[in-house]
Design a protein around this motif. Sequence first.
Motif, PDB file in Angstrom:
ATOM      1  N   LEU A 294       0.848  -1.183   0.000  1.00 54.23           N
ATOM      2  CA  LEU A 294       0.000   0.000   0.000  1.00 54.23           C
ATOM      3  C   LEU A 294       0.886   1.237   0.000  1.00 54.23           C
ATOM      4  O   LEU A 294       1.666   1.449   0.912  1.00 54.23           O
ATOM      5  CB  LEU A 294      -0.909   0.002   1.231  1.00 54.23           C
ATOM      6  CG  LEU A 294      -1.713  -1.277   1.483  1.00 54.23           C
ATOM      7  CD1 LEU A 294      -2.566  -1.122   2.740  1.00 54.23           C
ATOM      8  CD2 LEU A 294      -2.571  -1.638   0.278  1.00 54.23           C
ATOM      9  N   GLY A 295       0.751   2.073  -1.046  1.00 55.29           N
ATOM     10  CA  GLY A 295       1.530   3.299  -1.125  1.00 55.29           C
ATOM     11  C   GLY A 295       2.702   3.160  -2.068  1.00 55.29           C
ATOM     12  O   GLY A 295       3.265   2.074  -2.250  1.00 55.29           O
ATOM     13  N   SER A 296       3.097   4.280  -2.662  1.00 54.10           N
ATOM     14  CA  SER A 296       4.165   4.279  -3.662  1.00 54.10           C
ATOM     15  C   SER A 296       5.311   5.210  -3.296  1.00 54.10           C
ATOM     16  O   SER A 296       6.096   5.590  -4.169  1.00 54.10           O
ATOM     17  CB  SER A 296       3.586   4.676  -5.029  1.00 54.10           C
ATOM     18  OG  SER A 296       2.919   5.935  -4.939  1.00 54.10           O
ATOM     19  N   GLY A 297       5.437   5.558  -2.014  1.00 52.52           N
ATOM     20  CA  GLY A 297       6.508   6.452  -1.579  1.00 52.52           C
ATOM     21  C   GLY A 297       7.825   5.732  -1.367  1.00 52.52           C
ATOM     22  O   GLY A 297       8.029   4.603  -1.821  1.00 52.52           O
ATOM     23  N   GLY A 298       8.727   6.382  -0.620  1.00 49.31           N
ATOM     24  CA  GLY A 298      10.062   5.844  -0.415  1.00 49.31           C
ATOM     25  C   GLY A 298      10.077   4.510   0.309  1.00 49.31           C
ATOM     26  O   GLY A 298      10.822   3.593  -0.067  1.00 49.31           O
ATOM     27  N   ALA A 299       9.267   4.368   1.346  1.00 51.76           N
ATOM     28  CA  ALA A 299       9.223   3.103   2.084  1.00 51.76           C
ATOM     29  C   ALA A 299       8.701   1.988   1.202  1.00 51.76           C
ATOM     30  O   ALA A 299       9.121   0.830   1.313  1.00 51.76           O
ATOM     31  CB  ALA A 299       8.356   3.248   3.330  1.00 51.76           C
TER      32      ALA A 299
ATOM     33  N   VAL B 177       4.481  -8.720  -6.809  1.00 48.28           N
ATOM     34  CA  VAL B 177       4.135  -7.540  -6.014  1.00 48.28           C
ATOM     35  C   VAL B 177       3.304  -6.560  -6.839  1.00 48.28           C
ATOM     36  O   VAL B 177       3.653  -6.227  -7.978  1.00 48.28           O
ATOM     37  CB  VAL B 177       5.399  -6.834  -5.485  1.00 48.28           C
ATOM     38  CG1 VAL B 177       5.016  -5.620  -4.653  1.00 48.28           C
ATOM     39  CG2 VAL B 177       6.241  -7.807  -4.665  1.00 48.28           C
ATOM     40  N   SER B 178       2.223  -6.097  -6.237  1.00 49.62           N
ATOM     41  CA  SER B 178       1.416  -5.019  -6.812  1.00 49.62           C
ATOM     42  C   SER B 178       1.406  -3.854  -5.833  1.00 49.62           C
ATOM     43  O   SER B 178       1.220  -4.059  -4.628  1.00 49.62           O
ATOM     44  CB  SER B 178      -0.017  -5.481  -7.076  1.00 49.62           C
ATOM     45  OG  SER B 178      -0.046  -6.542  -8.015  1.00 49.62           O
ATOM     46  N   VAL B 179       1.606  -2.655  -6.352  1.00 45.91           N
ATOM     47  CA  VAL B 179       1.597  -1.446  -5.526  1.00 45.91           C
ATOM     48  C   VAL B 179       0.240  -0.776  -5.664  1.00 45.91           C
ATOM     49  O   VAL B 179      -0.209  -0.477  -6.781  1.00 45.91           O
ATOM     50  CB  VAL B 179       2.726  -0.480  -5.943  1.00 45.91           C
ATOM     51  CG1 VAL B 179       2.639   0.816  -5.145  1.00 45.91           C
ATOM     52  CG2 VAL B 179       4.085  -1.149  -5.758  1.00 45.91           C
TER      53      VAL B 179
ATOM     54  N   ASP C 259      -4.892   1.829 -12.256  1.00 42.57           N
ATOM     55  CA  ASP C 259      -5.556   0.531 -12.276  1.00 42.57           C
ATOM     56  C   ASP C 259      -5.543  -0.145 -10.911  1.00 42.57           C
ATOM     57  O   ASP C 259      -6.534  -0.753 -10.510  1.00 42.57           O
ATOM     58  CB  ASP C 259      -4.886  -0.378 -13.310  1.00 42.57           C
ATOM     59  CG  ASP C 259      -5.109   0.095 -14.745  1.00 42.57           C
ATOM     60  OD1 ASP C 259      -6.100   0.822 -14.962  1.00 42.57           O
ATOM     61  OD2 ASP C 259      -4.289  -0.244 -15.619  1.00 42.57           O
ATOM     62  N   ASP C 260      -4.410  -0.067 -10.241  1.00 46.90           N
ATOM     63  CA  ASP C 260      -4.287  -0.691  -8.919  1.00 46.90           C
ATOM     64  C   ASP C 260      -4.576   0.337  -7.837  1.00 46.90           C
ATOM     65  O   ASP C 260      -3.679   0.844  -7.161  1.00 46.90           O
ATOM     66  CB  ASP C 260      -2.887  -1.286  -8.731  1.00 46.90           C
ATOM     67  CG  ASP C 260      -2.708  -2.567  -9.511  1.00 46.90           C
ATOM     68  OD1 ASP C 260      -3.712  -3.265  -9.737  1.00 46.90           O
ATOM     69  OD2 ASP C 260      -1.572  -2.868  -9.911  1.00 46.90           O
ATOM     70  N   ALA C 261      -5.847   0.644  -7.680  1.00 45.64           N
ATOM     71  CA  ALA C 261      -6.291   1.626  -6.688  1.00 45.64           C
ATOM     72  C   ALA C 261      -7.005   0.911  -5.542  1.00 45.64           C
ATOM     73  O   ALA C 261      -7.372  -0.262  -5.647  1.00 45.64           O
ATOM     74  CB  ALA C 261      -7.225   2.650  -7.334  1.00 45.64           C
ATOM     75  N   TYR C 262      -7.209   1.653  -4.458  1.00 41.65           N
ATOM     76  CA  TYR C 262      -7.856   1.064  -3.290  1.00 41.65           C
ATOM     77  C   TYR C 262      -9.277   0.599  -3.614  1.00 41.65           C
ATOM     78  O   TYR C 262      -9.733  -0.410  -3.079  1.00 41.65           O
ATOM     79  CB  TYR C 262      -7.862   2.066  -2.136  1.00 41.65           C
ATOM     80  CG  TYR C 262      -6.494   2.317  -1.556  1.00 41.65           C
ATOM     81  CD1 TYR C 262      -5.963   1.483  -0.583  1.00 41.65           C
ATOM     82  CD2 TYR C 262      -5.714   3.383  -2.004  1.00 41.65           C
ATOM     83  CE1 TYR C 262      -4.688   1.701  -0.058  1.00 41.65           C
ATOM     84  CE2 TYR C 262      -4.449   3.608  -1.493  1.00 41.65           C
ATOM     85  CZ  TYR C 262      -3.936   2.770  -0.525  1.00 41.65           C
ATOM     86  OH  TYR C 262      -2.680   2.975  -0.020  1.00 41.65           O
ATOM     87  N   GLU C 263      -9.944   1.310  -4.495  1.00 41.21           N
ATOM     88  CA  GLU C 263     -11.331   0.976  -4.816  1.00 41.21           C
ATOM     89  C   GLU C 263     -11.453  -0.387  -5.497  1.00 41.21           C
ATOM     90  O   GLU C 263     -12.481  -1.053  -5.393  1.00 41.21           O
ATOM     91  CB  GLU C 263     -11.951   2.054  -5.704  1.00 41.21           C
ATOM     92  CG  GLU C 263     -12.160   3.399  -5.025  1.00 41.21           C
ATOM     93  CD  GLU C 263     -10.879   4.201  -4.888  1.00 41.21           C
ATOM     94  OE1 GLU C 263      -9.838   3.792  -5.468  1.00 41.21           O
ATOM     95  OE2 GLU C 263     -10.898   5.229  -4.179  1.00 41.21           O
ATOM     96  N   THR C 264     -10.409  -0.805  -6.200  1.00 40.08           N
ATOM     97  CA  THR C 264     -10.455  -2.078  -6.926  1.00 40.08           C
ATOM     98  C   THR C 264      -9.544  -3.132  -6.304  1.00 40.08           C
ATOM     99  O   THR C 264      -9.274  -4.165  -6.926  1.00 40.08           O
ATOM    100  CB  THR C 264     -10.048  -1.854  -8.396  1.00 40.08           C
ATOM    101  OG1 THR C 264      -8.716  -1.309  -8.444  1.00 40.08           O
ATOM    102  CG2 THR C 264     -11.014  -0.907  -9.084  1.00 40.08           C
TER     103      THR C 264
END
Length: 432
Positions: free
Chosen positions: A138-143, A158-160, A166-171
């Motif tokens: 969950l999340g695309s930042g530095g961590a 792995v999916s971010v 496309d890979d959002a929280y809603e889906t």
Amino acid sequence: MSKSTNGRAGAGAAPFGLLGRRLGHSWSPRIHTSLGSAPYDLFEREPDEVEAFVRDGAWLGLNVTIPYKRDAARLADERSVRVERLGAANTLVRRPDGTIYAENTDVLGFSLMLQRFCERRLGTSAEHLLSGRSALVLGSGGASAAVRAALEDAGARVSVISRSGDDAYETLVERHGDAVLVVNATPVGMYPACPATPVPQGDLARMGSLAGVLDVVYNPTRTGIALAAERLGIPAETGLPMLVAQALRSSELFQGRTLDVSLVDDIERQILSETGNVVLIGMPGCGKTTTGKRLARILGRPFVDIDAAIEARTGESPARIIGAQGEQAFRRVESEITGEYGARSGLVIACGGGVVTVPANYDLLHQNGTIVFIDRPLPDLETSGRPVSATRGVEALARERMGAYRAWADVTLASTGSPSGNAQAIRGLLGL
């Protein structure tokens, strides 16, 4: 003038430290002192100061946090394969010849946390759990980049997940309902905005293959997503092991020697013992306040009585609020104050007897606390000045609340009959 949080970072400055822009409270000095890489300072720098500090500062080893991890990689003379892969470094070491080596111990720290979690909580290795299977970050930042690298090294697909695309929280569930692991690499749920979760409990419940939940956030001890997983019976862990493990790997580079990995467990236990709240619940008149004061004195910790805090905030006693506005109005105020103090660390907290009547209060107290139920015989309870006890009767209150007291409690103490005896008993039960 260059500055650190503890003084100038020129000649005579600490040889080790943490570089960032706004550091606030950090556990890094405490952790590195335990690891032997000390003195360790906090170096706050503005963006235009970073290059000169890194290239010319009087330091031997640096940890680097946001927003300077990419700068750290860029300014180094040599970069590890992990830094080359991610384009970011969280550890810099000045070699005897003056050159700077960059490493990313976030990857190493999360890898250790992941392996330990899989072995201890899931009874398998990370590679066995993840090889060829779906894991979500969950999340695309530095961590996120460090977590993703460690998961890929263990063989995961792995999916971010981010807020758009496309890979959002809603889906998330529709596209990745087969994931075996979810890792929160966002700041959602971090103190003081806690407990909060980036993924609702209902979505986690719909992921039929989910074996575990990890969160890189370490304050509070149990984040919102970890609490949601706990309610579903899904093993979960938050980021303190990663924090300590990455510090251990950094410290090894700073000191030029190998450290015993068991130090991660030791330091984690010490921090949790020092920072975890002790939360006292029980029937009105069971001795929570008097016991809490004694326990706080013994442990050298601040003491908070929620009823007293409500009166200090509103200018009215709980009895007056209940009498004038009704019990529900009082419960709303009580939950607000409970959330405020439950999010803090290192306190002894005495709750009102009715705190368990609002289920949401459990997360507020459990996120950073060990909950102790003081079980005192009903005939021994003090009832004077307690409007709810007087109105409903002690026996009726006990029938309504006793199940919740027992369900919420991490530890149940049969009252010794004295505040001092209770305090000593709780200290022993919790190993404080």
